[in-house]
Design an enzyme around this catalytic site. Structure first.
Site, mmCIF file in Angstrom:
data_model
loop_
_atom_site.group_PDB
_atom_site.id
_atom_site.type_symbol
_atom_site.label_atom_id
_atom_site.label_comp_id
_atom_site.label_asym_id
_atom_site.label_seq_id
_atom_site.Cartn_x
_atom_site.Cartn_y
_atom_site.Cartn_z
ATOM 1 N N SER A 1 -3.694 4.723 15.724
ATOM 2 C CA SER A 1 -3.806 5.979 14.987
ATOM 3 C C SER A 1 -3.141 7.150 15.712
ATOM 4 O O SER A 1 -3.255 7.294 16.925
ATOM 5 C CB SER A 1 -5.287 6.297 14.785
ATOM 6 O OG SER A 1 -5.428 7.512 14.096
ATOM 7 N N GLY B 1 -5.578 9.999 11.898
ATOM 8 C CA GLY B 1 -6.933 10.330 11.480
ATOM 9 C C GLY B 1 -6.930 11.346 10.350
ATOM 10 O O GLY B 1 -6.288 12.386 10.455
ATOM 11 N N GLY C 1 -5.324 18.074 17.880
ATOM 12 C CA GLY C 1 -6.440 18.705 17.170
ATOM 13 C C GLY C 1 -6.547 18.219 15.735
ATOM 14 O O GLY C 1 -6.951 18.964 14.839
ATOM 15 N N ASN D 1 -13.208 7.294 13.630
ATOM 16 C CA ASN D 1 -12.925 7.954 14.903
ATOM 17 C C ASN D 1 -14.134 8.804 15.283
ATOM 18 O O ASN D 1 -14.381 9.848 14.696
ATOM 19 C CB ASN D 1 -11.659 8.805 14.726
ATOM 20 C CG ASN D 1 -11.299 9.600 15.966
ATOM 21 O OD1 ASN D 1 -11.987 9.528 16.984
ATOM 22 N ND2 ASN D 1 -10.222 10.358 15.876
ATOM 23 N N CYS E 1 -12.538 11.614 19.199
ATOM 24 C CA CYS E 1 -11.419 12.513 19.445
ATOM 25 C C CYS E 1 -11.848 13.627 20.388
ATOM 26 O O CYS E 1 -12.768 14.380 20.081
ATOM 27 C CB CYS E 1 -10.906 13.125 18.146
ATOM 28 S SG CYS E 1 -9.518 14.231 18.448
HETATM 29 C C1 FMN Z 1 -0.322 11.989 19.813
HETATM 30 C C2 FMN Z 1 -1.550 11.164 19.637
HETATM 31 C C3 FMN Z 1 -2.361 11.339 18.504
HETATM 32 C C4 FMN Z 1 -3.515 10.595 18.325
HETATM 33 N N1 FMN Z 1 -4.264 10.776 17.201
HETATM 34 C C5 FMN Z 1 -5.356 9.996 16.994
HETATM 35 C C6 FMN Z 1 -6.130 10.125 15.788
HETATM 36 O O1 FMN Z 1 -5.806 10.906 14.896
HETATM 37 N N2 FMN Z 1 -7.225 9.344 15.639
HETATM 38 C C7 FMN Z 1 -7.608 8.437 16.595
HETATM 39 O O2 FMN Z 1 -8.595 7.732 16.415
HETATM 40 N N3 FMN Z 1 -6.892 8.292 17.731
HETATM 41 C C8 FMN Z 1 -5.782 9.054 17.955
HETATM 42 N N4 FMN Z 1 -5.052 8.890 19.112
HETATM 43 C C9 FMN Z 1 -5.485 7.913 20.127
HETATM 44 C C10 FMN Z 1 -4.712 6.601 20.047
HETATM 45 O O3 FMN Z 1 -4.856 5.998 18.775
HETATM 46 C C11 FMN Z 1 -5.145 5.628 21.154
HETATM 47 O O4 FMN Z 1 -6.522 5.375 21.015
HETATM 48 C C12 FMN Z 1 -4.925 6.176 22.548
HETATM 49 O O5 FMN Z 1 -3.746 6.939 22.600
HETATM 50 C C13 FMN Z 1 -4.869 5.088 23.612
HETATM 51 O O6 FMN Z 1 -3.859 4.132 23.372
HETATM 52 P P1 FMN Z 1 -2.354 4.244 23.977
HETATM 53 O O7 FMN Z 1 -2.467 4.415 25.458
HETATM 54 O O8 FMN Z 1 -1.673 2.972 23.561
HETATM 55 O O9 FMN Z 1 -1.751 5.427 23.333
HETATM 56 C C14 FMN Z 1 -3.885 9.639 19.310
HETATM 57 C C15 FMN Z 1 -3.080 9.455 20.433
HETATM 58 C C16 FMN Z 1 -1.929 10.193 20.614
HETATM 59 C C17 FMN Z 1 -1.085 9.975 21.840
#
Ligand code: FMN
Ligand code: FAD
Ligand code: FES
Lengths: 240, 300
Positions: free
Chosen positions: B21, B46, B72, B121, B124
C-alpha cells in the site's frame, strides 16, 4: 492497454565537466520515442533508495540521445561523475508535463544556475526567444546565452529585457526565490509565466504523493503532484 | 509444472508477491513499468471515508538504506475509488480511519460493493488522529475488528505497526477477533534531520514520519518471527524486501506471502521480476508448490 514502457537502460556517450561542480552527461536512451522540454528522467544511483530526477536538456530523436546537466550535490550526483563512456545507467521516464510552448509569442527564457538545463531544450523548440541566465560566479558559467549575469541577481534585468524586446511570455527555472521574483514581475506586467518546479520525488508517476504541492486553480486550492501534474506550472497557480 | 498459487486460508492468489500500500497507486498505474497483472495482488493506497489532502511541507527524506515518508494519507476517498475500481486486477483495498465509526462505515460500503479483500491499516504513523492508536492497543483493536466484521463478510487482513512493545499481544487480539490474516510491518517511526551551516548559522530541516526500505528488514523479520509463534492465521510479511532472497527470509520466519513497498521506487519493475525469479527458482529446484517451498524454508 498499450502504454509506453518507462523503464530504460541507457549507455553513456560522454560525461564531462563543463563548469565548477557542473557536468554534462549524454547517453543513448534506448526505446524512448518522444520527450518534451520540461520533462525529466530519474536515474538509479547505487545504494540509494530514491532515483534522482534530472531535466532533459536535449533529446535527439533520431540518434536517441539524451543530454542532462547536473550539479554535484551529494551521493547520487557524485556517482554520476564517475560514469564513463559505454557505462550502463538505469533510468526511468520521461516523466511529467513539459512547457506549454506558444510559438506565436515573443518569449523570454530565464535560468538561474543549474536551472538553465531544461531551457536549452526549450530554446530549440521555440521560434522567437531570448535566453538569459544568472550564475553565482564566473567559474559556474557554462554554455552560451543571449545575456549573462554573474553575481547579483538575474531578476534585476528581467523587467528591462521584457520591455526592450516586447516579450509576451516568460519561461523560468532555478531556485524558488528567483522563480517567485520573476513571477511577480510577470504579474505586474500581465505577461504569462511558466515555471519548472522541484520537489523530492519517489515514484515519478503521481502515485505516492510524496511530491504534492498546493496550487491555486481559480479560487480553488487543490493538491497536485510535481512529478506528474508538473514539474511545469503556471506562475499564477503557485502558492509562493 | 510448478504452481505459485498461494492460499491464504480463504484468499487465493496466483502467487505470493503483492505490491504494498502507498507505493503502487490504486489501479494499473505501474503498468508503465511492468505487467501489473502478473502480481499476486496489489494493495491500494490507503483510502479513508473522506477525501484527504495529506500533510503540508516536505514529505520525503532519504536515509541510509531507506526513506522516511509523511504523506499523511493523501487519498481520493472511498467513494471516488469505487467509481474507478480496477477491472481484471486482483487487488486488496487498504482502508484507514480516524475513529471507529469511520472504519465501520467503510466496512458497510465495502460490503455493499462486494469488495473481496480488505487490508485494514491500523498502523499509519503519519496522521494526527486514529489509525495507529488502534494498532497499539489490543483492546481497542479487538473491538474495532469485531465491529468491522459485523458489517463486512469478505476477507479481512489487519496491518500491524512495529511501534509496539508487545507484538504478540496485538497479534493474538487480531486472531481472537476473527480476522483472516495479519500483514506486517507498516513503517517504523523515524526522523530525518538535515543541517546546513551557512553564514555562521545552522539551518535545520526535519522530516518526521515512517521509515521504510532495506534498513527496516531486521525489525520486520523479528516482528513476524515473534507473532508467527503465537498465531496460526496467515501472515503477509513486508519491510525492506528487495530481492528473492529477502522474500525467502520472510517466508522462512513464518510469512505465507509478502508485500513489496519502497523497492518499487528504486526498481519499479521489481514486483514482476520477483514473480519470474520465484518461478524460475522453483522450477530449477523442483519445488512444485508454494507450500512445499515455505515448508522447506521454515524447516531450514
Ligand atoms: C510513500 C509510502 C506510502 C505509504 N502509504 C501507506 C498507506 O497508505 N497505507 C498503509 O497501510 N501503508 C502505507 N505504507 C507502508 C507500506 O505499505 C509498507 O508497510 C512499509 O513501507 C514497509 O515496507 P517496505 O519497506 O517494503 O516499504 C506506505 C509506505 C510508503 C513508503
Ligand atoms: C523535476 C526535477 C528536475 C531536476 N533537474 C535537475 C537538473 O537538470 N540538473 C541538476 O543538477 N539537478 C536537477 N534536479 C535536482 C536533482 O534531482 C538533485 O540535485 C539530486 O537529486 C541530488 O541528489 P544527490 O544524491 O546528489 O544529493 P543529496 O545530498 O541526496 O540531495 C541534495 C538535494 O537534492 C534534492 N534531492 C535529493 N533527493 C531527491 C529526489 N529523490 N528527488 C528530487 N530531489 C532530490 C533535495 O533537495 C536535497 O536536499 C532536479 C530535480 C527535480 C525534482
Ligand atoms: S514522486 Fe510520487 S507522486 Fe510525485
Amino acid at each position: 492497454m498499450t502504454l509506453e514502457n518507462k523503464n530504460h537502460i541507457g549507455i553513456v556517450i560522454s560525461n564531462e565537466k563543463v563548469a565548477n561542480e557542473t557536468y554534462k552527461l549524454e547517453f543513448l536512451s534506448g526505446d524512448i520515442k518522444n520527450i518534451n522540454p520540461g520533462q525529466f528522467v530519474s536515474i538509479l544511483c547505487p545504494n540509494l533508495t530514491l532515483r534522482r530526477p534530472f531535466s532533459v536538456a536535449n533529446f535527439n530523436c533520431q540518434k536517441k540521445e539524451i543530454t542532462v546537466y547536473y550539479r554535484k550535490k551529494g551521493q547520487g550526483t557524485e556517482y554520476l561523475t564517475t560514469l564513463k563512456k559505454d557505462d550502463e545507467i538505469i533510468f526511468s521516464g520521461p516523466f511529467g508535463n513539459g512547457f506549454n510552448i506558444e510559438n506565436d509569442k515573443n518569449s523570454l527564457l530565464v535560468g538561474a544556475g543549474i536551472g538553465v538545463a531544461p531551457l536549452f531544450f526549450l530554446k530549440k523548440k521555440i521560434e522567437k526567444s531570448i535566453f538569459i541566465a544568472g550564475f553565482k560566479s564566473e567559474d559556474e558559467v557554462f554554455n552560451k546565452y543571449d545575456y549573462i549575469k554573474i553575481g547579483g541577481s538575474i531578476v534585476d534585468d528581467v523587467e528591462r529585457i521584457i520591455w526592450e524586446n516586447n516579450i509576451q511570455k516568460v519561461y523560468s527555472c532555478g531556485p524558488k526565490i528567483v522563480l517567485e521574483k520573476v513571477y511577480e514581475i510577470c504579474k505586474k506586467l500581465k505577461i504569462s509565466n511558466e515555471i519548472a518546479f522541484e520537489k523530492v520525488m519517489a515514484c515519478g508517476i503521481g502515485v505516492c504523493k510524496g511530491c504534492t504541492i498546493n496550487i491555486k486553480d481559480g479560487k480553488i486550492i487543490r493538491n497536485v503532484t510535481v512529478c506528474k501534474d508538473g514539474p511545469v506550472f503556471k506562475g499564477e497557480s503557485i502558492i509562493w | 509444472m510448478v504452481s505459485l498459487e498461494t492460499d491464504l486460508n480463504g484468499l487465493i492468489l496466483k502467487n505470493p508477491i503483492i505490491a504494498a500500500s502507498g507505493t503502487y497507486g490504486y489501479n494499473f498505474e505501474y503498468t508503465v513499468f511492468n505487467d501489473v497483472k502478473k502480481l499476486g495482488a496489489i494493495v491500494t493506497k490507503g483510502v479513508t471515508l473522506e477525501v484527504r489532502g495529506g500533510n503540508q511541507g516536505e514529505r520525503l527524506f532519504e536515509t541510509y538504506g531507506g526513506m522516511i515518508n509523511r504523506i499523511g494519507l493523501e487519498n481520493i476517498g472511498i467513494y471516488e475509488f469505487l467509481k474507478n475500481q480496477p477491472k481484471d486486477l486482483d487487488y486488496i483495498l487498504n482502508i484507514a480511519g480516524a475513529c471507529i465509526e469511520d472504519y465501520v462505515t467503510c466496512a458497510k460500503i465495502c460490503e455493499e460493493n462486494h469488495i473481496k479483500a480488505i487490508e485494514l491499516n491500523v498502523s499509519c504513523p503519519n496522521v494526527k488522529a486514529g489509525c495507529m492508536e488502534f494498532g497499539t492497543d489490543e483492546n481497542l483493536l479487538y473491538d474495532l475488528i469485531k465491529r468491522f466484521k459485523k458489517e463486512y463478510s469478505g476477507y479481512l487482513i489487519i496491518k500491524l505497526t512495529p511501534n509496539v512493545t508487545s507484538p504478540e499481544k496485538i497479534a493474538q487480539a487480531v486472531q481472537k477477533a476473527g480476522a483472516d490474516a495479519i500483514s506486517a510491518i507498516n513503517t517504523v517511526k523515524g526522523m530525518g534531520v538535515k543541517l546546513n551551516f551557512e553564514n555562521g548559522r545552522f539551518l535545520k530541516s526535519i522530516v518526521e514520519g515512517g521509515l521504510s526500505g532495506k534498513c527496516i528488514k531486521p525489525i520486520a523479520l523479528s516482528f513476524i518471527n515473534r507473532i508467527s509463534k503465537v498465531v496460526n492465521i496467515p501472515i503477509i510479511g513486508m519491510g525492506g524486501i528487495y530481492s528473492l532472497n529477502d522474500v525467502f527470509e520472510f517466508l522462512s520466519v513464518g510469512a505465507s506471502a509478502v508485500e513489496v513497498g519502497t523497492a518499487n521506487f528504486t526498481k519499479p519493475d521489481i514486483c514482476s521480476s520477483l514473480v519470474d525469479e520465484l518461478e524460475l527458482f522453483m522450477q530449477k529446484n523442483n519445488f512444485k508448490t508454494i507450500e512445499s517451498l515455505c515448508e522447506a524454508l521454515r524447516n531450514g
